[in-house]
Design a protein around this motif. Structure first.
Motif, PDB file in Angstrom:
ATOM      1  N   PRO A 129     -15.494  13.279 -12.753  1.00 28.84           N
ATOM      2  CA  PRO A 129     -15.472  11.888 -11.991  1.00 28.84           C
ATOM      3  C   PRO A 129     -16.598  11.206 -11.929  1.00 28.84           C
ATOM      4  N   PHE A 130     -16.437   9.846 -11.781  1.00 31.55           N
ATOM      5  CA  PHE A 130     -17.589   9.025 -11.313  1.00 31.55           C
ATOM      6  C   PHE A 130     -16.934   8.039 -10.517  1.00 31.55           C
ATOM      7  N   THR A 131     -17.701   7.150  -9.694  1.00 31.35           N
ATOM      8  CA  THR A 131     -17.410   6.320  -8.770  1.00 31.35           C
ATOM      9  C   THR A 131     -17.874   4.854  -8.802  1.00 31.35           C
ATOM     10  N   LEU A 132     -17.092   3.818  -8.819  1.00 32.19           N
ATOM     11  CA  LEU A 132     -17.692   2.546  -9.050  1.00 32.19           C
ATOM     12  C   LEU A 132     -17.726   1.743  -7.661  1.00 32.19           C
ATOM     13  N   ALA A 133     -18.756   1.747  -7.004  1.00 34.11           N
ATOM     14  CA  ALA A 133     -18.936   1.073  -5.895  1.00 34.11           C
ATOM     15  C   ALA A 133     -19.895  -0.241  -5.926  1.00 34.11           C
ATOM     16  N   ASP A 134     -19.461  -1.340  -6.618  1.00 37.78           N
ATOM     17  CA  ASP A 134     -20.170  -2.401  -6.685  1.00 37.78           C
ATOM     18  C   ASP A 134     -19.781  -3.661  -5.543  1.00 37.78           C
ATOM     19  N   PRO A 135     -20.942  -3.871  -4.601  1.00 39.92           N
ATOM     20  CA  PRO A 135     -20.700  -4.605  -3.564  1.00 39.92           C
ATOM     21  C   PRO A 135     -20.142  -6.078  -3.834  1.00 39.92           C
ATOM     22  N   GLY A 136     -20.381  -6.526  -4.864  1.00 42.58           N
ATOM     23  CA  GLY A 136     -19.821  -7.715  -5.630  1.00 42.58           C
ATOM     24  C   GLY A 136     -18.311  -7.759  -6.129  1.00 42.58           C
ATOM     25  N   LEU A 137     -17.812  -6.409  -5.942  1.00 44.11           N
ATOM     26  CA  LEU A 137     -16.147  -6.467  -6.443  1.00 44.11           C
ATOM     27  C   LEU A 137     -15.480  -6.382  -4.999  1.00 44.11           C
ATOM     28  N   PRO A 138     -14.025  -6.603  -5.189  1.00 44.84           N
ATOM     29  CA  PRO A 138     -13.091  -6.319  -4.230  1.00 44.84           C
ATOM     30  C   PRO A 138     -12.901  -4.657  -4.121  1.00 44.84           C
ATOM     31  N   ALA A 139     -12.395  -4.297  -2.991  1.00 45.98           N
ATOM     32  CA  ALA A 139     -11.994  -3.029  -2.797  1.00 45.98           C
ATOM     33  C   ALA A 139     -11.050  -2.484  -3.948  1.00 45.98           C
ATOM     34  N   ALA A 140     -10.998  -1.375  -4.361  1.00 50.31           N
ATOM     35  CA  ALA A 140      -9.917  -0.715  -5.222  1.00 50.31           C
ATOM     36  C   ALA A 140      -8.590  -0.837  -4.622  1.00 50.31           C
ATOM     37  N   VAL A 141      -7.677  -1.115  -5.739  1.00 52.61           N
ATOM     38  CA  VAL A 141      -6.238  -1.099  -5.119  1.00 52.61           C
ATOM     39  C   VAL A 141      -5.631   0.326  -5.909  1.00 52.61           C
ATOM     40  N   VAL A 142      -5.071   1.055  -4.951  1.00 55.26           N
ATOM     41  CA  VAL A 142      -4.638   2.348  -5.373  1.00 55.26           C
ATOM     42  C   VAL A 142      -3.229   2.243  -5.078  1.00 55.26           C
ATOM     43  N   ALA A 143      -2.504   2.701  -6.478  1.00 53.22           N
ATOM     44  CA  ALA A 143      -1.176   2.925  -6.377  1.00 53.22           C
ATOM     45  C   ALA A 143      -0.544   3.795  -5.627  1.00 53.22           C
ATOM     46  N   VAL A 144       0.344   3.850  -4.502  1.00 54.84           N
ATOM     47  CA  VAL A 144       0.767   4.802  -3.887  1.00 54.84           C
ATOM     48  C   VAL A 144       2.282   5.130  -4.144  1.00 54.84           C
ATOM     49  N   ARG A 145       2.667   6.119  -4.481  1.00 54.54           N
ATOM     50  CA  ARG A 145       4.216   6.440  -4.470  1.00 54.54           C
ATOM     51  C   ARG A 145       4.607   6.517  -3.003  1.00 54.54           C
ATOM     52  N   THR A 146       5.765   5.787  -2.854  1.00 53.67           N
ATOM     53  CA  THR A 146       6.523   5.972  -1.633  1.00 53.67           C
ATOM     54  C   THR A 146       7.735   7.166  -1.961  1.00 53.67           C
ATOM     55  N   ALA A 147       8.166   7.440  -1.005  1.00 49.69           N
ATOM     56  CA  ALA A 147       9.352   8.512  -0.940  1.00 49.69           C
ATOM     57  C   ALA A 147      10.373   8.017  -1.599  1.00 49.69           C
ATOM     58  N   ALA A 148      10.742   6.791  -1.622  1.00 45.64           N
ATOM     59  CA  ALA A 148      11.765   6.133  -2.156  1.00 45.64           C
ATOM     60  C   ALA A 148      11.799   5.985  -3.598  1.00 45.64           C
ATOM     61  N   ALA A 149      10.496   5.759  -4.087  1.00 42.18           N
ATOM     62  CA  ALA A 149      10.138   5.798  -5.517  1.00 42.18           C
ATOM     63  C   ALA A 149      10.276   7.424  -6.008  1.00 42.18           C
ATOM     64  N   GLU A 150       9.906   8.478  -5.200  1.00 40.51           N
ATOM     65  CA  GLU A 150      10.143   9.473  -5.658  1.00 40.51           C
ATOM     66  C   GLU A 150      11.230  10.092  -5.827  1.00 40.51           C
ATOM     67  N   GLU A 151      12.267   9.588  -4.999  1.00 42.09           N
ATOM     68  CA  GLU A 151      13.582   9.932  -5.097  1.00 42.09           C
ATOM     69  C   GLU A 151      14.465   9.361  -6.308  1.00 42.09           C
ATOM     70  N   THR A 152      14.034   8.230  -6.868  1.00 42.34           N
ATOM     71  CA  THR A 152      14.478   7.653  -8.044  1.00 42.34           C
ATOM     72  C   THR A 152      13.663   7.902  -9.414  1.00 42.34           C
ATOM     73  N   GLY A 153      12.612   8.356  -9.037  1.00 43.86           N
ATOM     74  CA  GLY A 153      11.403   8.463 -10.259  1.00 43.86           C
ATOM     75  C   GLY A 153      11.615   9.603 -11.072  1.00 43.86           C
ATOM     76  N   GLY A 154      10.502   9.682 -11.853  1.00 44.70           N
ATOM     77  CA  GLY A 154      10.209  10.732 -12.682  1.00 44.70           C
ATOM     78  C   GLY A 154      10.369  12.125 -12.272  1.00 44.70           C
ATOM     79  N   ASP A 155      10.112  12.288 -11.032  1.00 44.68           N
ATOM     80  CA  ASP A 155      10.212  13.822 -10.414  1.00 44.68           C
ATOM     81  C   ASP A 155      11.549  14.325 -10.305  1.00 44.68           C
ATOM     82  N   SER A 156      12.390  13.590 -10.447  1.00 40.63           N
ATOM     83  CA  SER A 156      13.990  14.103 -10.524  1.00 40.63           C
ATOM     84  C   SER A 156      14.438  14.684 -11.583  1.00 40.63           C
ATOM     85  N   ILE A 157      13.560  14.834 -12.540  1.00 43.28           N
ATOM     86  CA  ILE A 157      13.912  15.561 -13.930  1.00 43.28           C
ATOM     87  C   ILE A 157      13.672  16.849 -13.741  1.00 43.28           C
ATOM     88  N   GLY A 158      12.960  17.500 -12.928  1.00 40.34           N
ATOM     89  CA  GLY A 158      12.557  18.755 -12.536  1.00 40.34           C
ATOM     90  C   GLY A 158      13.992  19.515 -11.584  1.00 40.34           C
TER      91      GLY A 158
END
Length: 176
Positions: free
Chosen positions: A114-143
């Motif tokens: 890993p490496f981290t980018l912490a540029d003070p001139g850039l906005p904070a990172a947007v991280v995609a978070v999976r919700t419980a509803a998305a997990e119920e209908t998402g790819g995890d149901s294949i298992g």
């Protein structure tokens, strides 16, 4: 006396350390470095290895914290260095560099860091978070689907076995 010399030579041959095996290719240096925190976005990732690389079998991929590939050129190889150049700007956050290389002697080596980018001139990172509803209908149901299917097949096999075993016993009872 000659037998003694042969015996001593045999013992020394067995106890002597073996010759080292040809070492596999190893990552020697990386830019950005493993675990680095950068205050400015890099334009590329360059990995240097201990042996010449096979350009046809060198893969370097950079992904963000959501495990999505970052837009970059295919890896270019120059002797023992592999480089990918970013084709889009990076935002603040943690990135993972993953590599799979084959050295000129044919050995495959893979790893990541890993490496981290912490540029003070850039906005904070947007991280995609999976919700419980998305997990119920998402790819995890294949298992779940595979598990239910395997369980159904197992139950069908047990039922068929009991059915045919019961018919065999019933047939044996009616025989004279």
């Amino acid at each position: 006396m000659r037998r003694l010399l042969v015996a001593v030579a045999a013992v020394l041959a067995v106890l002597a350390p073996g010759t080292p095996a040809w070492a596999h290719v190893q990552l020697v240096s990386a830019d950005p470095a493993k675990g680095a925190t950068l205050t400015a976005a890099p334009k590329a990732v360059t990995l240097e290895f201990s042996q010449r690389l096979n350009a046809d079998f060198t893969t370097i991929v950079v992904s963000d914290a959501a495990r999505q590939r970052v837009a970059a050129t295919p890896a270019t190889v120059d002797d023992n260095r592999g480089t990918v150049t970013f084709t889009a700007a990076l935002g603040n956050g943690t990135y993972t560099v993953a590599y799979r290389v084959v050295s000129a002697d044919g050995h495959t080596v893979q790893g990541s860091y890993p490496f981290t980018l912490a540029d003070p001139g850039l906005p904070a990172a947007v991280v995609a978070v999976r919700t419980a509803a998305a997990e119920e209908t998402g790819g995890d149901s294949i298992g779940l689907f595979i598990g239910v299917g395997a369980g159904g097949l197992f139950l069908a096999a047990v039922a068929a076995s009991l059915y045919f075993h019961g018919r065999r016993r019933a047939g044996n009872r009616t025989s004279p």
